[in-house]
Each structure stands twice: as structure tokens, then as C-alpha cells.
Design a protein around this motif. Structure first.
Motif, PDB file in Angstrom:
ATOM      1  N   GLY A 258     -33.197 -20.346 -20.041  1.00  0.00           N
ATOM      2  CA  GLY A 258     -31.892 -20.897 -20.404  1.00  0.00           C
ATOM      3  C   GLY A 258     -31.207 -21.566 -19.233  1.00  0.00           C
ATOM      4  O   GLY A 258     -30.624 -22.646 -19.358  1.00  0.00           O
ATOM      5  N   ARG A 259     -31.269 -20.917 -18.072  1.00  0.00           N
ATOM      6  CA  ARG A 259     -30.634 -21.494 -16.887  1.00  0.00           C
ATOM      7  C   ARG A 259     -31.299 -22.794 -16.465  1.00  0.00           C
ATOM      8  O   ARG A 259     -30.626 -23.766 -16.116  1.00  0.00           O
ATOM      9  CB  ARG A 259     -30.679 -20.478 -15.740  1.00  0.00           C
ATOM     10  CG  ARG A 259     -29.697 -19.326 -15.905  1.00  0.00           C
ATOM     11  CD  ARG A 259     -29.977 -18.186 -14.974  1.00  0.00           C
ATOM     12  NE  ARG A 259     -28.939 -17.155 -15.086  1.00  0.00           N
ATOM     13  CZ  ARG A 259     -29.114 -15.877 -14.781  1.00  0.00           C
ATOM     14  NH1 ARG A 259     -30.301 -15.463 -14.351  1.00  0.00           N
ATOM     15  NH2 ARG A 259     -28.133 -15.008 -14.907  1.00  0.00           N
ATOM     16  N   ILE A 260     -32.617 -22.827 -16.500  1.00  0.00           N
ATOM     17  CA  ILE A 260     -33.289 -24.043 -16.053  1.00  0.00           C
ATOM     18  C   ILE A 260     -33.074 -25.187 -17.037  1.00  0.00           C
ATOM     19  O   ILE A 260     -32.954 -26.346 -16.642  1.00  0.00           O
ATOM     20  CB  ILE A 260     -34.792 -23.792 -15.797  1.00  0.00           C
ATOM     21  CG1 ILE A 260     -35.382 -24.931 -14.948  1.00  0.00           C
ATOM     22  CG2 ILE A 260     -35.580 -23.617 -17.070  1.00  0.00           C
ATOM     23  CD1 ILE A 260     -36.793 -24.658 -14.465  1.00  0.00           C
ATOM     24  N   HIS A 261     -32.963 -24.893 -18.330  1.00  0.00           N
ATOM     25  CA  HIS A 261     -32.696 -25.950 -19.309  1.00  0.00           C
ATOM     26  C   HIS A 261     -31.330 -26.580 -19.056  1.00  0.00           C
ATOM     27  O   HIS A 261     -31.171 -27.807 -19.140  1.00  0.00           O
ATOM     28  CB  HIS A 261     -32.757 -25.394 -20.732  1.00  0.00           C
ATOM     29  CG  HIS A 261     -34.123 -24.973 -21.153  1.00  0.00           C
ATOM     30  ND1 HIS A 261     -34.368 -24.277 -22.320  1.00  0.00           N
ATOM     31  CD2 HIS A 261     -35.343 -25.131 -20.566  1.00  0.00           C
ATOM     32  CE1 HIS A 261     -35.663 -24.026 -22.435  1.00  0.00           C
ATOM     33  NE2 HIS A 261     -36.268 -24.542 -21.376  1.00  0.00           N
ATOM     34  N   HIS A 262     -30.314 -25.752 -18.770  1.00  0.00           N
ATOM     35  CA  HIS A 262     -28.991 -26.288 -18.428  1.00  0.00           C
ATOM     36  C   HIS A 262     -29.099 -27.243 -17.244  1.00  0.00           C
ATOM     37  O   HIS A 262     -28.485 -28.324 -17.230  1.00  0.00           O
ATOM     38  CB  HIS A 262     -28.035 -25.152 -18.069  1.00  0.00           C
ATOM     39  CG  HIS A 262     -27.359 -24.506 -19.242  1.00  0.00           C
ATOM     40  ND1 HIS A 262     -26.842 -25.227 -20.304  1.00  0.00           N
ATOM     41  CD2 HIS A 262     -27.096 -23.200 -19.509  1.00  0.00           C
ATOM     42  CE1 HIS A 262     -26.292 -24.389 -21.171  1.00  0.00           C
ATOM     43  NE2 HIS A 262     -26.438 -23.165 -20.727  1.00  0.00           N
ATOM     44  N   CYS A 263     -29.872 -26.841 -16.242  1.00  0.00           N
ATOM     45  CA  CYS A 263     -29.992 -27.662 -15.036  1.00  0.00           C
ATOM     46  C   CYS A 263     -30.726 -28.971 -15.310  1.00  0.00           C
ATOM     47  O   CYS A 263     -30.353 -30.028 -14.786  1.00  0.00           O
ATOM     48  CB  CYS A 263     -30.696 -26.868 -13.938  1.00  0.00           C
ATOM     49  SG  CYS A 263     -29.728 -25.480 -13.320  1.00  0.00           S
ATOM     50  N   MET A 264     -31.760 -28.914 -16.136  1.00  0.00           N
ATOM     51  CA  MET A 264     -32.484 -30.136 -16.495  1.00  0.00           C
ATOM     52  C   MET A 264     -31.554 -31.139 -17.171  1.00  0.00           C
ATOM     53  O   MET A 264     -31.521 -32.331 -16.818  1.00  0.00           O
ATOM     54  CB  MET A 264     -33.637 -29.797 -17.431  1.00  0.00           C
ATOM     55  CG  MET A 264     -34.764 -28.994 -16.818  1.00  0.00           C
ATOM     56  SD  MET A 264     -35.881 -28.382 -18.118  1.00  0.00           S
ATOM     57  CE  MET A 264     -37.126 -27.525 -17.138  1.00  0.00           C
ATOM     58  N   ARG A 265     -30.810 -30.664 -18.167  1.00  0.00           N
ATOM     59  CA  ARG A 265     -29.891 -31.567 -18.883  1.00  0.00           C
ATOM     60  C   ARG A 265     -28.804 -32.095 -17.943  1.00  0.00           C
ATOM     61  O   ARG A 265     -28.386 -33.258 -18.045  1.00  0.00           O
ATOM     62  CB  ARG A 265     -29.270 -30.837 -20.068  1.00  0.00           C
ATOM     63  CG  ARG A 265     -30.234 -30.583 -21.221  1.00  0.00           C
ATOM     64  CD  ARG A 265     -29.510 -30.036 -22.438  1.00  0.00           C
ATOM     65  NE  ARG A 265     -28.993 -28.699 -22.206  1.00  0.00           N
ATOM     66  CZ  ARG A 265     -29.640 -27.568 -22.494  1.00  0.00           C
ATOM     67  NH1 ARG A 265     -30.846 -27.626 -23.033  1.00  0.00           N
ATOM     68  NH2 ARG A 265     -29.090 -26.399 -22.270  1.00  0.00           N
ATOM     69  N   SER A 266     -28.349 -31.247 -17.025  1.00  0.00           N
ATOM     70  CA  SER A 266     -27.290 -31.649 -16.097  1.00  0.00           C
ATOM     71  C   SER A 266     -27.747 -32.773 -15.173  1.00  0.00           C
ATOM     72  O   SER A 266     -26.952 -33.645 -14.799  1.00  0.00           O
ATOM     73  CB  SER A 266     -26.838 -30.450 -15.262  1.00  0.00           C
ATOM     74  OG  SER A 266     -26.282 -29.444 -16.083  1.00  0.00           O
ATOM     75  N   ILE A 267     -29.005 -32.766 -14.793  1.00  0.00           N
ATOM     76  CA  ILE A 267     -29.516 -33.845 -13.947  1.00  0.00           C
ATOM     77  C   ILE A 267     -29.506 -35.158 -14.717  1.00  0.00           C
ATOM     78  O   ILE A 267     -29.144 -36.212 -14.176  1.00  0.00           O
ATOM     79  CB  ILE A 267     -30.917 -33.490 -13.426  1.00  0.00           C
ATOM     80  CG1 ILE A 267     -30.810 -32.357 -12.398  1.00  0.00           C
ATOM     81  CG2 ILE A 267     -31.600 -34.704 -12.802  1.00  0.00           C
ATOM     82  CD1 ILE A 267     -32.125 -31.784 -11.967  1.00  0.00           C
ATOM     83  N   GLY A 268     -29.872 -35.115 -15.992  1.00  0.00           N
ATOM     84  CA  GLY A 268     -29.801 -36.328 -16.810  1.00  0.00           C
ATOM     85  C   GLY A 268     -28.387 -36.860 -16.927  1.00  0.00           C
ATOM     86  O   GLY A 268     -28.150 -38.078 -16.831  1.00  0.00           O
TER      87      GLY A 268
END
Length: 416
Positions: A258-268
Motif C-alpha cells: 500500500g505504501r509503495i503504491h501511494h509513492c508510485m502514483r505520487s511520482i506520476g
């Protein structure tokens, strides 16, 4: 570590970009208009979901799908660039059934649900027919440490009875939200990390009350970040997820992806903010010069590019670690990206808003909404301070193993 995109990922990226350009970006204004008019879910969401599913852009996030489950099996590393693309539009991930908190809940159910629980809840979630919420955070205790939660889950014959108060429960206001995964204590006298359990609670169960949809930075989310009370909520014992006392371990398994998915979307989203900032800086003049010709603005553009690329590389490393050694072994990197990326996201959005001037504060750009969410992410899945403390503890622990070994590098005479 090799972060080059495979042919498979390149193909998915091309198709995803095309889908975004054709179906999502042109509907941003319609989405906003319908939500502001109180129409939620928006009228076109189910149509877009059907198209995404037909085009094979569905459940991209889950690497261990079974043959009879709908979706595309991708590793965390393969999923990262696709999540970036979705992150450019706040509501896009739902179209592909890759939206939080459903992704984390599907991960939990996939790993720990019984066959009956999978049929009742995982199957419709994988199909995108329902939404769900994860109820852990409580207003009266620091819930970043799950051992502090006070919600009671008490066994009573063939049932469990739940009493407690939760808040900032994402998705709870969504009309299609049918399930709460509730974290509470089944045995307050057990060892601290074995007191907690998780239980499945249908939203319409008697005693469940959605008290309010709490605004975030005075912004009301249509899917909700809600305060929810559970008053003598009774569910069958078969609704327990996993076993009694396994709640803390289940939470850790859920929070890594969950944490890494938030970070992936945030980079986009940060990439979008940089693109908007750079274009605006070439269009707008002040004091006879384009904005990018002013030293401060050119510095913002350069720093933003450096910071986004640094953050992306750390996220990709963390994704690779999740794929190769698992969430437990990657816990330091997970904390590192969770502390780093939201701060970077917020900073880049803030710079872009400044370049747009007053327009950057208005709904005429997506920047204010992205900035708001970036600020909120510094609390979600644990506040910055908790992650920084965890990183420091791990560094100190590692240092103790080689304590004194760096003394030879000091430019001082050895003591007698």
C-alpha cells in the motif's frame, strides 16, 4: 538491479497512455462537474471500467493472481511505471481497479481469506463490482502503532461483537463500499503484538454508523475519509480474517504494498506538476522576461527534476526488493520512500503553484488538489516522524554490529 522496462511493460505503458489520453483526460472537467453537483459515482465510471477490463488493463497491481481471477499479473517493479501514469489524474486508478484502499484489501483477502470469504468479498472486489474500506485509525490513540488501538472485538458464542470508534477511513462514504476490514483487540492481555485481530464487517451491519465525512484541508472527498462508530456490531465468528492475534502481522503485510503504491502514483503526479510548471514558465512573462529566465524559477525546475528522479530510483529499488526478498526485508526502504516521496510531491506541487500565481490556487489547474493530497500523504500509512524513527533505529542497529570500525578514518592520533 535492472530497472529497464521490459517489452511487456513498454507495451502496457503505450496502451495505458493511449487509454488515458482517449478516455480519462478529456473527462476531467466532467468528473469535477458531476462531483460538485453531488453525482457520485460519476455517470461514466462503469463504462470506463468495462473498457479497461476488455483492453487487459485491469488489476495490474496484484502479482499472484490465480488463473480464474481477472487481471494482469505484474511484479511490483513492472507495476511502478503504470501506477505513475495513473497518478497523473486523481481518480484514474479506479478505472483500472487499482485504487486504494481496495488494492490493499484485495492483497489481504488474497493472502489470508478463507474460501467462503474469498467468494463473498474478494471475487466482487477483483471484478470491480464493490468497494471496501480498511478501518484501523482511531482518534483517541496514536494509531501509527497498531498496538495502541482500543476497538474491542469480543467473542460471544458463534459471533464476535465489535465496539469502537475509527476515523479517516478512506472509501467509507463511497456508495459502492460494502465491506469494512476492521482492526481491533481480541485479547488485551496477550503479548502486545498478539492482541489484535482483523474481522470482516459488512457496511450495512446493525450498529455501524458513518458519523461524518471529514474534510481534508477543508476539501471534502467524494469517496470519504470518514469517522465511523461500531456499537455492539455483531458478525459471525467465520468473519474473522486469519486467526485471533494475527492482526498486527496482517497489517504489516498489507501496508508494505500500500505504501509503495501511494509513492508510485505520487511520482506520476509530481511529473505532471513539473510539466505544468515548465510549460507555464515558457508562456508567462514578468518584468520583461519569461518566468524560466528568472533564476529562482529555473532553479525550481532543475531541483524538481533532480528530486523526482531521485525519488523514482528509490521507489524502483524498493519495488525490486519487495519482489525479491519481501516486505519484511524491505521495511527500511519502504519507510524511506514513505518519508521521502510525499514531501517531494508536496514541494514540487508548491513550486508549480507559485509559478502559476493565483491561478495555481484555483480549480483551473489540478495543482491545488494534488498539493492537498500530497500533504495528507504525510500522515497516511504512518506519519513522517514514525518512518524517520524506524529508519534511524535500523541504522543504529546496523552500526552497532560494526561499532568502532570507522575509527581508523578519523584524523586523530590513537589513544594509549
Amino acid at each position: 538491479m535492472n530497472f529497464a522496462y521490459s517489452t511487456k511493460v513498454e507495451d502496457l505503458l503505450r496502451r495505458l497512455h493511449s487509454f488515458m489520453d482517449e478516455h480519462i483526460v478529456p473527462r476531467q472537467r466532467q468528473w469535477l462537474d458531476e462531483v460538485r453537483a453531488g453525482h457520485f459515482p460519476v455517470s461514466f465510471m462503469e463504462d470506463l471500467k468495462a473498457i479497461a477490463k476488455a483492453e487487459g488493463l485491469w488489476n495490474l497491481f496484484l502479482p499472484h493472481l490465480k488463473d480464474d481471477e481477472p487481471g494482469t499479473r505484474l511484479t511490483n517493479l513492472e507495476y511502478a511505471p503504470l501506477a505513475e501514469v495513473m497518478g497523473r489524474v486523481s481518480w484514474a486508478s479506479e478505472v483500472f481497479n487499482c485504487n486504494a484502499p481496495d488494492t490493499g484489501n484485495m492483497e489481504l483477502l488474497h493472502m489470508f481469506a478463507t474460501p467462503a470469504q474469498r467468494e463473498a468479498w474478494l471475487a466482487p472486489l477483483l471484478e470491480g463490482k464493490i468497494r471496501s474500506a480498511f478501518a484501523m485509525t482511531e482518534p483517541d490513540v496514536p494509531s501509527s502503532d497498531a498496538t495502541n488501538i482500543t476497538t474491542s472485538i469480543r467473542r460471544d458464542g458463534d459471533d464476535y461483537v465489535i465496539n469502537g470508534r475509527k476515523w479517516f477511513i478512506t472509501n467509507a462514504a463511497h456508495p459502492n463500499c460494502k465491506l469494512f476490514i476492521v482492526m481491533g483487540k481480541t485479547d488485551p492481555d496477550a503479548e502486545s503484538h498478539r492482541q489484535q485481530s482483523m474481522i470482516l464487517v459488512p457496511v450495512e451491519t446493525a450498529g455501524v454508523t458513518i458519523v461524518r465525512n471529514i474534510p481534508v484541508m477543508n476539501h471534502v472527498s467524494p469517496e470519504g475519509h470518514c469517522e465511523v462508530t461500531f456499537r455492539n456490531v455483531r458478525v459471525p465468528a467465520s468473519n474473522l480474517l486469519g486467526e485471533e492475534g494475527s492482526g498486527f502481522a496482517l497489517a504489516q503485510a498489507r501496508l508494505g504494498p500500500g505504501r509503495i503504491h501511494h509513492c508510485m502514483r505520487s511520482i506520476g503526479a509530481s511529473e505532471l506538476a513539473l510539466e505544468l510548471m515548465t510549460e507555464r514558465a515558457q508562456e508567462r512573462k514578468t518584468f520583461g522576461k519569461y518566468l524560466h529566465q528568472h533564476g529562482s524559477v529555473s532553479e525550481w525546475i532543475a531541483k524538481s527534476r533532480i528530486e523526482i528522479d531521485q525519488a523514482r530510483l528509490l521507489v524502483l529499488k524498493t519495488a525490486w526488493l519487495l519482489d525479491t526478498v519481501g516486505a519484511k526485508a524491505a521495511r527500511k526502504e519502504i519507510s524511506m520512500i514513505k518519508a521521502l516521496v510525499p514531501q517531494m510531491y508536496s514541494t514540487v506541487c508548491d513550486r508549480a503553484m507559485q509559478v502559476f500565481g493565483a491561478m495555481g490556487l484555483s480549480p483551473d489547474t489540478p495543482l491545488a488538489d494534488h498539493w492537498t493530497w500530497a500533504r495528507a500523504l504525510r500522515y497516511a500509512d504512518g506519519p513522517d516522524e514514525v518512518h524517520l524513527q524506524a529508519i534511524a533505529r535500523m541504522e543504529v542497529s546496523t552500526s552497532k554490529e560494526r561499532l568502532g570500525s570507522s575509527a581508523a578514518y578519523l584524523n586523530i592520533a590513537p589513544r594509549d
